[in-house]
Design a protein around this motif. Structure first.
Motif, PDB file in Angstrom:
ATOM      1  N   UNK A 243      -6.555   1.657   1.895  1.00 48.40           N
ATOM      2  CA  UNK A 243      -6.665   0.663   0.830  1.00 48.40           C
ATOM      3  C   UNK A 243      -5.650  -0.460   1.011  1.00 48.40           C
ATOM      4  N   UNK A 247      -5.987  -3.523  -4.008  1.00 49.54           N
ATOM      5  CA  UNK A 247      -6.750  -2.380  -4.514  1.00 49.54           C
ATOM      6  C   UNK A 247      -5.847  -1.232  -4.904  1.00 49.54           C
ATOM      7  N   UNK A 251      -6.245   0.135  -8.519  1.00 48.34           N
ATOM      8  CA  UNK A 251      -6.858   1.471  -8.597  1.00 48.34           C
ATOM      9  C   UNK A 251      -5.856   2.568  -8.896  1.00 48.34           C
ATOM     10  N   UNK A 252      -4.715   2.502  -8.236  1.00 49.63           N
ATOM     11  CA  UNK A 252      -3.793   3.635  -8.311  1.00 49.63           C
ATOM     12  C   UNK A 252      -2.688   3.426  -9.340  1.00 49.63           C
ATOM     13  N   UNK A 255      -3.274   1.814 -14.177  1.00 50.40           N
ATOM     14  CA  UNK A 255      -3.508   2.638 -15.357  1.00 50.40           C
ATOM     15  C   UNK A 255      -2.255   3.431 -15.740  1.00 50.40           C
TER      16      UNK A 255
ATOM     17  N   UNK B  81      -4.770  -1.054   8.770  1.00 43.96           N
ATOM     18  CA  UNK B  81      -5.009  -0.132   7.663  1.00 43.96           C
ATOM     19  C   UNK B  81      -6.295   0.641   7.845  1.00 43.96           C
ATOM     20  N   UNK B 100      -2.737  11.438  -8.059  1.00 43.76           N
ATOM     21  CA  UNK B 100      -2.674  10.479  -9.160  1.00 43.76           C
ATOM     22  C   UNK B 100      -2.989  11.188 -10.472  1.00 43.76           C
ATOM     23  N   UNK B 103      -6.375  10.266 -12.325  1.00 45.17           N
ATOM     24  CA  UNK B 103      -7.708  10.402 -11.730  1.00 45.17           C
ATOM     25  C   UNK B 103      -8.059  11.878 -11.615  1.00 45.17           C
ATOM     26  N   UNK B 116     -13.743   3.497   1.998  1.00 40.96           N
ATOM     27  CA  UNK B 116     -13.307   2.981   3.292  1.00 40.96           C
ATOM     28  C   UNK B 116     -14.366   3.229   4.363  1.00 40.96           C
TER      29      UNK B 116
END
Ligand SMILES: Nc1ncnc2c1ncn2[C@@H]1O[C@H](COP(=O)(O)OP(=O)(O)OP(=O)(O)O)[C@@H](O)[C@H]1O
Ligand SMILES: [Mg+2]
Lengths: 336, 288
Positions: A243, A247, A251-252, A255, B81, B100, B103, B116
């Protein structure tokens, strides 16, 4: 389950808070000097006139009796009659509430967008000149209070470059078909975009004046929180997956970083609502705050009591919403 | 040809002292290479350099990191990356902080596959379920929907291992993957990683303090001192006869499983002095 309990507890504390506010406001405004009846009557009114009117409004009774009568009324939904306008306080207050709510919410949305954008941009380009510029802008926004921002905005966008309205809630010449007092909202529902645009053009500057300091607080706090989150292991792990920086932030980190900011935004939002009093006055915006100032000037005791109670209610509701949001966004609390 | 080949890699604190001193090491396809050395020697720094996650406070001052023959350091950031994401993975040290918290588990295993590598979501989810079964997690469907805080540390490390193997990487960097775990779980996790590595034929760069672990899972090892590789040997040769005095001392300082009480000698001062002098001589001789 947890949410229900939270709600029950909050309902109880809200009632206690409101009772406390009722007691304080009732007695405080009666201790400060100034006789509402004398303010109503034309110069040259006799003592007799004053006494008769005082009796009419129950102001000749002992304080405790007055308080009892008022509370008994409030419990039945009767907040008394405004001394200056002779209309029921509840009608007056509810008639103005939508204007203030719309203004405060628009200011909040602006603050979240501006502050969020500043925090995200600052994090994305952290350690560079962009972040420095954002920090400087945040510092400036914070060191000037909302009413001064109001004056600055009036000068800039009302006088120098008159692109927005600086007075009132809607142009007086317009015909308003509204059945509620939520003009901004109702004009959208009725698809009257012409009216909507006019209302927005009136709201932009006062809302922005209210939003700027809050935006700065959100910007600083969220950026700090984001930068700390960006060093955590799970963010690093996400980077190894391929990523890119943007992003990863969205995304990580966002929040988890937003949670601590959220509580503070709740507290700050109640300050923002308090700020509407002066800002509405400055922009002649016909909301609760503007009415509150008139009520104080005229010593309109029942009206002051009604407005203060309503503000207290709004504050507790805002805090409740923040707590609920926090619980919803944080999986750890949701499952507790 | 080696899948990973690090050539003369030098890293330093920005405008500060060197952290890696012309490090070279190779990992063949399917090989397990141990990376040992005392705390602060730069083991993690090597893994981070390979995976492109060096902290912003350090900079690479020279060398190459060849992944399948391509120098990562010459690629534009985005290509680098993507290439790392597609062919490498990390098994992190602390399973409690590497997931995380907001999530669910499922997306944390499938995200790389979907975002990806462009897998269809359903295929990625099926793959995640298979992987959880492979790392011996009961009730995979429940776990996929769970949040990290609902699971134990051992479970979370199994999930991170599953996630690392999700895209069938050619190389996995495991940075002390059992240090943060309960002693009783450590062995199971170690066995799990070794088993998965063998089944999938993945090359593994295994960072550890523990020479006992190296003797069990690695074929080759690099010994690091102060950012310098002081020995690069096959594991069998190393345990038979370590070449460098520091390696010898390190081996002597390792408790024997057969006889935990015996042979516990700390690294002698003169060995430390000698290897420090070596580092100083290297620094004086000019930096790559
Ligand atoms: N984020 C950072 N910024 C600056 N210096 C760092 C950072 N991380 C590590 N270092 C320094 O780099 C050197 C090597 O660190 P590294 O983490 O690679 O050691 P290690 O061999 O993995 O040790 P350990 O066994 O304790 O994990 C140490 O001297 C450390 O202080
Ligand atoms: Mg380390």
């Amino acid at each position: 389950m947890a949410l229900l309990r939270l709600l029950a507890i909050r309902l109880l504390t809200t009632l206690v808070t409101l009772a406390g506010v009722a007691v304080i406001v009732f007695f405080v405004i009666r201790v400060v000097p100034g006789n509402p009846i004398a303010m109503m009557l034309p110069p040259g009114a006799t003592e007799d006139d004053i006494a008769r009117l005082s009796a009419l409004y129950g102001l000749d009774q002992p304080l405790l009796t007055q308080f009892g009568i008022w509370v008994a009324g409030v419990l039945q939904g009767d907040f008394g009659t405004s001394i200056t306008t002779r209309q029921p306080v509840l009608d007056l207050v509810l008639g103005r509430l939508p204007a203030t709510l719309e203004l405060a919410i628009m200011a909040l949305v602006m603050a979240v967008i501006l502050g969020g954008a500043a925090a995200l941009t600052g994090t994305r380009f952290r350690g560079g000149r962009t972040e420095g510029a954002i920090d400087v802008a945040n510092g400036m926004a914070l060191s000037v209070p909302d009413f001064l921002w109001g004056l600055v905005l009036i000068l800039l966008f009302g006088v120098l470059m008159p692109v927005f309205h600086i007075s009132g809630r809607v142009s007086p010449a317009l015909d308003l078909p509204f059945t509620t007092d939520f003009y901004l909202f109702e004009s959208l529902l009725r698809l009257r975009f012409d009216l909507w645009a006019d209302i927005v053009a009136h709201m932009v500057l006062p809302a922005l004046a209210l939003a700027i300091p809050l935006a700065a607080i959100i910007g600083q706090l969220l950026k700090q929180s984001l930068k700390e989150t960006m060093n955590l292991d799970y963010v690093t792990l996400a980077r190894t997956k391929g990523y890119g920086e943007t992003r990863v932030i969205l995304r990580e980190a966002l929040r988890n970083a937003a949670l601590p900011t959220l509580t503070l935004v709740g507290v700050q939002f109640t300050f923002l609502i308090g700020g509407t009093v002066i800002i509405e006055r400055l922009f002649s915006y016909e909301g609760l705050g503007n009415m509150a100032i008139d009520a104080v000037i005229n010593r309109d005791l029942p009206l002051i009591q009604g407005i203060v109670l309503l503000f207290a209610l709004i504050f507790t509701v805002v805090n409740l919403i923040v707590d609920l949001l926090y619980a919803v966004l944080n999986p750890r609390l949701r499952h507790a | 040809m080696s899948f990973l080949s690090i050539r003369n890699l030098s890293v330093r604190l920005k405008k500060g002292p060197p952290l890696l001193r012309r490090v070279s090491l190779d990992v063949q396809a399917g090989e397990v290479r141990g990376l040992v050395g005392e705390s602060g020697a730069g083991k993690s720094m090597i893994g981070k350099a390979v995976l492109g996650i060096l902290p912003p406070s350090v900079e690479i001052t020279g060398g190459e990191i060849l992944l399948d023959g391509t120098d990562l350091l010459r690629l534009p950031p985005k290509d680098r990356r993507r290439r790392i994401g597609a062919s490498c993975a990390l098994i992190p040290q602390d399973p409690l902080t590497a997931l995380n918290p907001s999530h669910r588990i499922g997306p944390q295993i499938t995200d790389r596959l979907v975002d990806i590598l462009g897998w269809p979501r359903s295929a990625a989810e099926a793959r995640a379920r298979d992987l959880l079964a492979e790392v011996q997690i009961p009730e995979p469907d429940r776990v996929l929907r769970a949040y990290p805080h609902e699971l134990s540390g051992g479970m979370r490390q199994r999930i991170l291992i599953a996630s690392a193997f999700a895209a069938e990487p050619k190389l996995i960097v495991a940075d002390e993957p059992t240090t943060a775990l309960d002693v009783t779980v450590q062995k199971q996790i170690l066995k799990l990683i070794a088993g998965m590595q063998a089944r999938h034929g993945t090359a593994l760069l295994f960072v550890t303090h523990d020479l006992g672990v190296v003797s069990k899972v690695c074929q080759n090892l690099s010994v690091l001192y102060s950012g310098m590789v002081v020995e690069d040997s096959a594991v069998t040769d190393f345990f038979a006869a370590p070449r460098h005095p520091y390696s010898r001392a390190l081996l002597a300082a390792t408790p024997k499983y057969t006889d935990p009480a015996a042979g516990l000698t700390p690294v002698p001062d003169e060995v430390i002095a000698a290897v420090r002098a070596e580092v100083a001589a290297f620094d004086a001789g000019g930096i790559a």
